[in-house]
Design a protein around this motif. Structure first.
Motif, PDB file in Angstrom:
ATOM      1  N   SER A  44       0.332   2.868   7.022  1.00  0.00           N
ATOM      2  CA  SER A  44      -0.022   1.559   7.522  1.00  0.00           C
ATOM      3  C   SER A  44       1.205   0.757   7.890  1.00  0.00           C
ATOM      4  O   SER A  44       2.277   0.931   7.318  1.00  0.00           O
ATOM      5  N   ALA A 101      -5.968  -2.307   5.172  1.00  0.00           N
ATOM      6  CA  ALA A 101      -4.765  -1.700   5.750  1.00  0.00           C
ATOM      7  C   ALA A 101      -4.833  -1.734   7.271  1.00  0.00           C
ATOM      8  O   ALA A 101      -5.901  -1.607   7.867  1.00  0.00           O
ATOM      9  N   PRO A 152      -3.307   0.204  10.474  1.00  0.00           N
ATOM     10  CA  PRO A 152      -2.601   1.441  10.840  1.00  0.00           C
ATOM     11  C   PRO A 152      -1.259   1.169  11.507  1.00  0.00           C
ATOM     12  O   PRO A 152      -1.087   0.177  12.216  1.00  0.00           O
ATOM     13  N   TYR A 181      -7.228  -5.897  10.652  1.00  0.00           N
ATOM     14  CA  TYR A 181      -7.352  -4.728   9.776  1.00  0.00           C
ATOM     15  C   TYR A 181      -8.643  -3.981  10.077  1.00  0.00           C
ATOM     16  O   TYR A 181      -9.682  -4.594  10.362  1.00  0.00           O
TER      17      TYR A 181
END
Length: 127
Positions: free
Chosen positions: A31, A98, A100, A115
């Motif tokens: 992430s 998270a 990416p 997110y």
């Protein structure tokens, strides 16, 4: 694929402390940044704190700055939220999220749309 699992929620009296943890699995910290959000009944989900994986730069909501601390342990693939001086308005379900790596720098690391990977949440109740 990345999975997030929160733990550590519970009930605490006002003024107390509580720690949350988020276990990242599936692909070690792929992430750009990872964050804590919370949602109280009837209210929208709001950003609490975020941390960039590479720089460990942090961002906090005004309502928690100075009371909450976000951190990560890259060796254990975990993110933490240490909460102090808790107040009833901190009550809610706390989620880790998270972003990416290939999505790059978020415009606002405390906004939900930044997110697309979410945990199931853990309940925090302050009375």
């Amino acid at each position: 694929h990345v999975q997030l699992v929160e733990s550590g929620g519970g009930s605490v009296q006002a003024g107390g402390s509580l720690g949350l943890a988020c276990q990242v699995s599936g692909n070690t910290f792929p992430s750009y940044c990872i964050a804590w959000f919370r949602q109280a009944p009837g209210l929208e989900r709001e950003g609490v704190a975020s941390i960039a994986i590479r720089t460990t730069a942090t961002n906090y909501a005004n309502s928690v700055r100075g009371r909450f601390t976000v951190s990560i342990d890259k060796d254990k693939d975990m993110m933490f939220l240490q909460m102090r001086i808790l107040q009833p308005e901190d009550t809610g379900t706390y989620f880790c999220a998270a972003r990416p790596w290939d999505e790059g720098v978020p415009n606002d690391p405390l906004r939900v749309p930044e997110y697309n990977i979410w945990g199931q949440g853990t309940q925090v109740t302050v009375s």
